[in-house]
Structure formats: structure tokens, C-alpha cells
Design a protein around this motif. Structure first.
Motif, PDB file in Angstrom:
ATOM      1  N   MET A   1     -50.242 -65.529  -6.824  1.00 12.99           N
ATOM      2  CA  MET A   1     -50.700 -65.764  -8.311  1.00 12.99           C
ATOM      3  C   MET A   1     -51.794 -64.907  -8.681  1.00 12.99           C
ATOM      4  O   MET A   1     -52.982 -65.299  -7.717  1.00 12.99           O
ATOM      5  N   THR A   2     -51.617 -64.251  -9.545  1.00 13.73           N
ATOM      6  CA  THR A   2     -52.971 -63.462  -9.916  1.00 13.73           C
ATOM      7  C   THR A   2     -54.007 -64.221 -10.820  1.00 13.73           C
ATOM      8  O   THR A   2     -53.644 -65.271 -11.466  1.00 13.73           O
ATOM      9  N   GLU A   4     -54.922 -63.487 -13.683  1.00 15.64           N
ATOM     10  CA  GLU A   4     -54.519 -63.546 -15.076  1.00 15.64           C
ATOM     11  C   GLU A   4     -53.312 -64.708 -15.171  1.00 15.64           C
ATOM     12  O   GLU A   4     -53.539 -65.401 -16.250  1.00 15.64           O
ATOM     13  N   MET A   5     -52.623 -64.845 -14.476  1.00 10.81           N
ATOM     14  CA  MET A   5     -51.413 -65.975 -14.403  1.00 10.81           C
ATOM     15  C   MET A   5     -52.245 -67.286 -14.462  1.00 10.81           C
ATOM     16  O   MET A   5     -51.788 -68.116 -14.970  1.00 10.81           O
ATOM     17  N   LEU A   6     -53.006 -67.254 -13.713  1.00  8.69           N
ATOM     18  CA  LEU A   6     -53.711 -68.740 -13.318  1.00  8.69           C
ATOM     19  C   LEU A   6     -54.610 -68.946 -14.855  1.00  8.69           C
ATOM     20  O   LEU A   6     -54.555 -70.170 -15.012  1.00  8.69           O
ATOM     21  N   THR A   7     -55.231 -67.953 -15.418  1.00  3.34           N
ATOM     22  CA  THR A   7     -56.004 -68.178 -16.686  1.00  3.34           C
ATOM     23  C   THR A   7     -54.866 -68.632 -17.731  1.00  3.34           C
ATOM     24  O   THR A   7     -55.098 -69.466 -18.593  1.00  3.34           O
ATOM     25  N   GLN A   8     -53.848 -67.947 -17.611  1.00  2.63           N
ATOM     26  CA  GLN A   8     -52.871 -68.255 -18.850  1.00  2.63           C
ATOM     27  C   GLN A   8     -52.146 -69.514 -18.560  1.00  2.63           C
ATOM     28  O   GLN A   8     -51.934 -70.419 -19.602  1.00  2.63           O
ATOM     29  N   LEU A   9     -52.122 -69.899 -17.206  1.00  2.96           N
ATOM     30  CA  LEU A   9     -51.299 -71.231 -16.985  1.00  2.96           C
ATOM     31  C   LEU A   9     -52.338 -72.404 -17.647  1.00  2.96           C
ATOM     32  O   LEU A   9     -51.920 -73.397 -18.246  1.00  2.96           O
ATOM     33  N   GLY A  10     -53.587 -72.363 -17.161  1.00  2.00           N
ATOM     34  CA  GLY A  10     -54.548 -73.054 -17.840  1.00  2.00           C
ATOM     35  C   GLY A  10     -54.996 -73.193 -18.970  1.00  2.00           C
ATOM     36  O   GLY A  10     -54.914 -74.422 -19.612  1.00  2.00           O
ATOM     37  N   MET A  11     -54.664 -72.077 -19.671  1.00  5.62           N
ATOM     38  CA  MET A  11     -54.683 -72.141 -21.261  1.00  5.62           C
ATOM     39  C   MET A  11     -53.554 -72.600 -22.008  1.00  5.62           C
ATOM     40  O   MET A  11     -53.841 -73.317 -22.797  1.00  5.62           O
ATOM     41  N   ASN A  12     -52.528 -72.660 -21.229  1.00  3.02           N
ATOM     42  CA  ASN A  12     -51.232 -73.209 -21.755  1.00  3.02           C
ATOM     43  C   ASN A  12     -51.004 -74.665 -21.701  1.00  3.02           C
ATOM     44  O   ASN A  12     -50.273 -75.250 -22.174  1.00  3.02           O
ATOM     45  N   LEU A  13     -51.445 -75.123 -20.234  1.00  2.00           N
ATOM     46  CA  LEU A  13     -51.018 -76.465 -19.965  1.00  2.00           C
ATOM     47  C   LEU A  13     -52.611 -77.350 -20.021  1.00  2.00           C
ATOM     48  O   LEU A  13     -52.499 -78.286 -20.241  1.00  2.00           O
ATOM     49  N   ALA A  14     -53.492 -76.785 -19.206  1.00  6.63           N
ATOM     50  CA  ALA A  14     -54.704 -77.683 -19.026  1.00  6.63           C
ATOM     51  C   ALA A  14     -55.407 -78.075 -20.532  1.00  6.63           C
ATOM     52  O   ALA A  14     -55.908 -78.994 -20.691  1.00  6.63           O
ATOM     53  N   VAL A  15     -55.481 -76.768 -21.165  1.00  8.11           N
ATOM     54  CA  VAL A  15     -56.472 -77.113 -22.383  1.00  8.11           C
ATOM     55  C   VAL A  15     -55.707 -78.164 -23.402  1.00  8.11           C
ATOM     56  O   VAL A  15     -56.215 -79.097 -23.871  1.00  8.11           O
ATOM     57  N   PRO A  16     -54.452 -78.011 -23.661  1.00  5.38           N
ATOM     58  CA  PRO A  16     -53.668 -79.004 -24.249  1.00  5.38           C
ATOM     59  C   PRO A  16     -53.517 -80.435 -23.930  1.00  5.38           C
ATOM     60  O   PRO A  16     -53.761 -81.339 -24.575  1.00  5.38           O
ATOM     61  N   ALA A  17     -53.770 -80.409 -22.585  1.00  6.36           N
ATOM     62  CA  ALA A  17     -53.888 -81.900 -21.781  1.00  6.36           C
ATOM     63  C   ALA A  17     -55.075 -82.640 -22.038  1.00  6.36           C
ATOM     64  O   ALA A  17     -55.355 -83.705 -22.250  1.00  6.36           O
ATOM     65  N   PHE A  18     -56.203 -81.612 -22.078  1.00  8.59           N
ATOM     66  CA  PHE A  18     -57.532 -82.130 -22.218  1.00  8.59           C
ATOM     67  C   PHE A  18     -57.659 -82.619 -23.613  1.00  8.59           C
ATOM     68  O   PHE A  18     -58.453 -83.337 -24.116  1.00  8.59           O
TER      69      PHE A  18
END
Length: 66
Positions: A1-2, A4-18
Motif C-alpha cells: 500500500m502506497t 497515496e492509497m493510505l491518504t485516499q483511504l483515510g479521506m474517504n473512510l476516516a474523515v466521514p466517520a469522524f
């Protein structure tokens, strides 16, 4: 996992959950303070404006990149 992929995952999943968690916190604050309907509405407006701005930003980025 790069990175960029980790950042995109965080922006798409973690921020809406927060954001969802913070909405729960606002609701709980209104409930515990007996704010009433108008006070609860005011809390959601005052504290939720940042979430609305973030949501608008995501939609605009999607529209522009499409």
C-alpha cells in the motif's frame, strides 16, 4: 500500500466517520443541556458549518475532476 492509497483511504473512510462521531457529540451535548428544539438546531448550525464546508469541498472536487 502506497502513501497515496493510505491518504485516499483515510479521506474517504476516516474523515466521514469522524464527522459522524462529532455529529453524535453535538446531539448528546444538546440532549444533556436540555437545549430544546431551537437550541439543538442552533448547536447543529453553529458547530456543523465546518462539516458542511468539507462536504461541499468534496462534491466540488468530484464535479471538477469528472
Amino acid at each position: 500500500m502506497t502513501d497515496e492509497m493510505l491518504t485516499q483511504l483515510g479521506m474517504n473512510l476516516a474523515v466521514p466517520a469522524f464527522i459522524a462521531f462529532l455529529m453524535f457529540v453535538i446531539w448528546d451535548l444538546a440532549k444533556k443541556s436540555n437545549a430544546g428544539k431551537m437550541g439543538t438546531f442552533a448547536l447543529f448550525i453553529a458547530l456543523g458549518v465546518g462539516f458542511l464546508g468539507y462536504t461541499i469541498k468534496i462534491v466540488l472536487q468530484f464535479v471538477i475532476n469528472k
